[in-house]
Each structure stands twice: as C-alpha cells, then as structure tokens.
Design a protein around this motif. Sequence first.
Motif, PDB file in Angstrom:
ATOM      1  N   VAL A 189       3.689   5.428  50.417  1.00 53.12           N
ATOM      2  CA  VAL A 189       3.212   6.825  50.423  1.00 53.12           C
ATOM      3  C   VAL A 189       2.117   7.017  49.377  1.00 53.12           C
ATOM      4  O   VAL A 189       1.065   7.611  49.640  1.00 53.12           O
ATOM      5  CB  VAL A 189       4.375   7.799  50.163  1.00 53.12           C
ATOM      6  CG1 VAL A 189       3.855   9.214  50.000  1.00 53.12           C
ATOM      7  CG2 VAL A 189       5.366   7.745  51.313  1.00 53.12           C
ATOM      8  N   LEU A 190       2.374   6.521  48.170  1.00 55.62           N
ATOM      9  CA  LEU A 190       1.379   6.659  47.104  1.00 55.62           C
ATOM     10  C   LEU A 190       0.108   5.877  47.451  1.00 55.62           C
ATOM     11  O   LEU A 190      -1.002   6.327  47.147  1.00 55.62           O
ATOM     12  CB  LEU A 190       1.959   6.175  45.782  1.00 55.62           C
ATOM     13  CG  LEU A 190       3.127   7.005  45.226  1.00 55.62           C
ATOM     14  CD1 LEU A 190       3.675   6.372  43.949  1.00 55.62           C
ATOM     15  CD2 LEU A 190       2.690   8.440  44.963  1.00 55.62           C
ATOM     16  N   GLY A 191       0.269   4.721  48.097  1.00 55.87           N
ATOM     17  CA  GLY A 191      -0.904   3.952  48.514  1.00 55.87           C
ATOM     18  C   GLY A 191      -1.744   4.691  49.530  1.00 55.87           C
ATOM     19  O   GLY A 191      -2.976   4.706  49.454  1.00 55.87           O
ATOM     20  N   SER A 192      -1.081   5.331  50.499  1.00 56.77           N
ATOM     21  CA  SER A 192      -1.800   6.099  51.514  1.00 56.77           C
ATOM     22  C   SER A 192      -2.548   7.268  50.894  1.00 56.77           C
ATOM     23  O   SER A 192      -3.712   7.534  51.225  1.00 56.77           O
ATOM     24  CB  SER A 192      -0.810   6.606  52.571  1.00 56.77           C
ATOM     25  OG  SER A 192      -1.446   7.408  53.530  1.00 56.77           O
ATOM     26  N   ALA A 193      -1.878   7.971  49.972  1.00 53.71           N
ATOM     27  CA  ALA A 193      -2.527   9.110  49.321  1.00 53.71           C
ATOM     28  C   ALA A 193      -3.663   8.656  48.419  1.00 53.71           C
ATOM     29  O   ALA A 193      -4.759   9.234  48.422  1.00 53.71           O
ATOM     30  CB  ALA A 193      -1.494   9.898  48.520  1.00 53.71           C
ATOM     31  N   ALA A 194      -3.414   7.595  47.656  1.00 52.25           N
ATOM     32  CA  ALA A 194      -4.419   7.129  46.694  1.00 52.25           C
ATOM     33  C   ALA A 194      -5.662   6.603  47.386  1.00 52.25           C
ATOM     34  O   ALA A 194      -6.789   6.870  46.957  1.00 52.25           O
ATOM     35  CB  ALA A 194      -3.821   6.047  45.795  1.00 52.25           C
ATOM     36  N   ILE A 195      -5.492   5.869  48.483  1.00 53.96           N
ATOM     37  CA  ILE A 195      -6.660   5.273  49.137  1.00 53.96           C
ATOM     38  C   ILE A 195      -7.510   6.359  49.782  1.00 53.96           C
ATOM     39  O   ILE A 195      -8.744   6.231  49.852  1.00 53.96           O
ATOM     40  CB  ILE A 195      -6.247   4.204  50.169  1.00 53.96           C
ATOM     41  CG1 ILE A 195      -7.409   3.218  50.403  1.00 53.96           C
ATOM     42  CG2 ILE A 195      -5.806   4.811  51.477  1.00 53.96           C
ATOM     43  CD1 ILE A 195      -7.789   2.405  49.212  1.00 53.96           C
ATOM     44  N   ALA A 196      -6.886   7.449  50.233  1.00 55.57           N
ATOM     45  CA  ALA A 196      -7.665   8.559  50.778  1.00 55.57           C
ATOM     46  C   ALA A 196      -8.556   9.159  49.692  1.00 55.57           C
ATOM     47  O   ALA A 196      -9.754   9.405  49.912  1.00 55.57           O
ATOM     48  CB  ALA A 196      -6.732   9.631  51.346  1.00 55.57           C
ATOM     49  N   ALA A 197      -7.983   9.383  48.502  1.00 49.84           N
ATOM     50  CA  ALA A 197      -8.764   9.950  47.399  1.00 49.84           C
ATOM     51  C   ALA A 197      -9.848   8.985  46.936  1.00 49.84           C
ATOM     52  O   ALA A 197     -10.996   9.387  46.685  1.00 49.84           O
ATOM     53  CB  ALA A 197      -7.831  10.305  46.236  1.00 49.84           C
ATOM     54  N   VAL A 198      -9.507   7.697  46.838  1.00 46.67           N
ATOM     55  CA  VAL A 198     -10.481   6.701  46.360  1.00 46.67           C
ATOM     56  C   VAL A 198     -11.628   6.549  47.342  1.00 46.67           C
ATOM     57  O   VAL A 198     -12.803   6.500  46.947  1.00 46.67           O
ATOM     58  CB  VAL A 198      -9.778   5.342  46.123  1.00 46.67           C
ATOM     59  CG1 VAL A 198     -10.813   4.245  45.874  1.00 46.67           C
ATOM     60  CG2 VAL A 198      -8.821   5.439  44.945  1.00 46.67           C
ATOM     61  N   MET A 199     -11.314   6.485  48.631  1.00 45.34           N
ATOM     62  CA  MET A 199     -12.388   6.334  49.633  1.00 45.34           C
ATOM     63  C   MET A 199     -13.337   7.523  49.610  1.00 45.34           C
ATOM     64  O   MET A 199     -14.559   7.355  49.683  1.00 45.34           O
ATOM     65  CB  MET A 199     -11.789   6.155  51.030  1.00 45.34           C
ATOM     66  CG  MET A 199     -11.202   4.782  51.289  1.00 45.34           C
ATOM     67  SD  MET A 199     -10.821   4.501  53.042  1.00 45.34           S
ATOM     68  CE  MET A 199      -9.672   5.836  53.375  1.00 45.34           C
TER      69      MET A 199
END
Length: 493
Positions: free
Chosen positions: A408-418
């Motif tokens: 979940v944190l990976g999905s949220a983080a990669i959206a913000a990073v991208m």
Amino acid sequence: MNQHTRAWPALWSLVIGFFMILVDSTIVTVAMPSIMKSFDADINQAVWVTSAYLLAYAVPLLITGRLGDRFGPKNIYLIGLVIFTLSSAWCGLSNSIEMLIVARVVQGLGAALMTPQTMAVITRVFPPERRGAAMGLWGAVAGVATLVGPILGGVLVDAAGWEWIFYINIPVGVIGFILAARLVPVLPTSAHRFDWLGVALSGLGMFCIVFGIQEAETYNWGTISGPITVWSLIGTGIFLMVVFVLWQRFNRAEPLLPLGLFKDRNFSLSNLAISAMGFTITSMMLPFMLYAQNVRSLSPTQAALLLVPMALISGGLAPVVGKLVNKMDPKYFAIGGFAILSAALFWLGSILTADVPIWMLLFPIALFGFANAGIWAPVSMTATRNLEPRLAGAGSGVYNTTRQVGAVLGSAAIAAVMQAQLNANLPKPPAGAAPAGEGVLPEFLHAGFSTAMGQSLFVPATVILIGVVAALFFAKPKKRAAQPEEVPVFAAE
C-alpha cells in the motif's frame, strides 16, 4: 494415501486462489494506460484502482487470520473466494473510474479473507521438517504471480480489453472453489475474541497515511480542504497507528496484534523484510509499464513480454530454493535475493532512456527473476518456522499484513514520486505541439518522461535495502520435534 501425502493436494487447491489474488495485485499495472483512456482518468485516479484494492486487502488481514482460527481456515477461505470472484465480475462491468475503485475495495476484502488461510494450513498440516518444501511452493506461487500478472494482463488487454483482466478470475474462482471444497481439510478451531477497536484504529490510521502520501503532489504538499493539510493527515495517521500499538500492548483481552510474536527475532526481522518487498514489487512495475507503452509505443502485450525472463527464472528457481532451505541457512538466500533486486532496479533506472536498445533492458529484468527466487520462500520459512501451531493464524495474518502494508505504501509513494519527477523533468510544450494525454506521448516529452520513470525506480531500489539489513540478522531457524497439534487432522470425506 497417508496424511502428509494428502496435505499436498490441499495446498495445491489453496494456492490456485492465492495465485489469483496475487496476480490481481499486479495485473492492473499493464492495463493502467487503457483504463485511464477508457475513463478519461488522470494518473492519480488510476493509481487509486490499485491502492484501494491494496488498502482493503491489508487492513483486515490481522482479523481474518483470527477468523480462520475461530471458524476454520477452509470456511473463511471459501467465503473470501466467493466475494473475490463476484467482485471481479463487478470490476469488469464498471462504467466509471469511481465504480471500479469501489469494486476493487470489495475485491480486496475477499482477498484479505483468503490469504492468511493458506499460510495457516501450511503451518498446521506440514511438520517443521517438511515445511520448507511447502513454503517453497508457496514462495514460487507468490514470486511467479507477481511477475505473471503484467504478462497476462498485457495479453488480455490487447486481445479482449481491460475488462478481461477481471473476468478471467470468474472461471478460475469457480474451479478453485470446487477443488478447495473437496481437498482442503477441516482443521480444529479455537475460540477467539475480536478486537474491533484495533481494526478501526489501524484502518483509519492506514487510510490517512496512504491518502496523504498519494495525494500529496496533487495538493503540492499543502492544504487539502480547510484546516486539513497533507502533513496533518499523515500526522494523524501516524498518531492513530501509535495509539493502535499502545492499545495492543495494554489490551487485557485478546489483542488484534499479538505483540508477543515479535519476541522471536526471526519473525520480527522477516516482517520488516517482507514489508520492504511488498513496497518494492508494487512500486517498481508502474513506472516501467508507463515507459514501455508511452515512450517506446509498445502494446500492452509487447510491454508485458519484456518481463518473460524474470518470470521464467523465478518460476524455475523458486522450488529449488524451497528444497534447499531445509538443508541450508535461508538467510544467505534472502541476503543475496534482496541485494540482487536492489542492484537490478538501480541498473534498470539508470538506463531507462528514450532510445536505449530494448535488448539491454532484458538484463536487469532477468536479474529480478534470480532475486525473487531467493526471497519469497526463505523469508516466509524464517518467519513461520519458530511459531507454535496455535499461533499459526495470528502469525500468518501479521506476516501477510506487513507485506500488504508495504505494498500500500509503495503504491502511494510511487504515485507521489512519479508526479514529482514528471513535474521536474517534463519541458513545457512548444507552440503547436500536440497536447499530452491524447494517445501516444508527444516525442518532445519522451526524454523527460523516460528520466522521470527511471528516477522513480530508484525509490524501490533504495527501500529494498531494508530487506538486506534485516536478513543479515536472521538467526538460523530452530529445529524442534513435531508436537501433537502439528499432526494433520483431516475431516472425513
């Protein structure tokens, strides 16, 4: 046929459903451009299709493991399979991005009911000396499913449309239900009290953290609505999670999270390592798939076929590793797997340019396969080997929860990073240029888009190093004699 031999058909019937729900964690990635186009959705809305599923999957896992202990893993597994299969049909029938997100929430709840039961059955029907081979199968399924998902998704999107990445679950779910109903044993149950306050605290805390991280770039890390800011939302989530842990510490009844499990060093470190793995596997696929389809103009199938070396190597080596961990210390496999995965991601991110030869991408992708084979079974076995059978449901629930929390944190983080990397790397369009978002990405954006996606991969490449550090401190799993409750108990057919 003796009891131990009958345990294998039971496990095979369970991993069919387990394979299906893990595939669904990654299959959406390759279909994301098609879903965005179909619903005219932006990248943040599209990422919620994955995040909503993962969040609904992660939050209930602590209690669904207990439900299996209380009402029997077979019963809870079958209920979850029905919910998952029906909600898959709902996903395919969705006519808006909002409806699809809601359907994915229900699908995640079904997955949460199913997942802990698989590990609980392994722990309870296989004695310790045979558990490594069983975990090898479980690890092979987990590793291959996360890799097969994008490949299968690409074929289905090209051949029939994005809806079929969900419709395919219907026949698989029916077959899985029939086999599990016939082959999975009815195991003894034990009474449990359910910590609903713990569920509420952990669920609200996780939602606040995930929503805050994922939406942060959209709101420029500022105000969301009135006094609610990104940082206040994330802070509230962290506060609720701290309160949740304290409640588990002082709950005099039966806590949702048995903190006593973490007295075992291997269990604690394995949970830390698998959460980093969940973060990495979930976050690494989306930037690569967007690059392959938007920059290199590959079809979903062509983009997914780039992952074939990874799937073949992982699928071939994982069962071998599963057998070897019974004879060798699993920590060395885990250390190597995590380190190779980090190196492969840094390598891929550094060469992700608009004109890199496609064949060069296959080398780091192949390394992913070696890495996965060394991670899933060794880490799972290390986590569960020292657990008492009576804690099987709770232990598997915690273990799967931490993996999904990482996802979940990976999905949220990669959206913000991208989004941040795209804002930093994409040039302003020249006069007369075609607007972005209408079909193929304009050529003048290719270089910046490639750089943004490559740099985004450095995030999971760094996070997975947590797994390396955790595995360095794994203790060799204990050898202990089988106890009476570890003998497989099968109901009469």
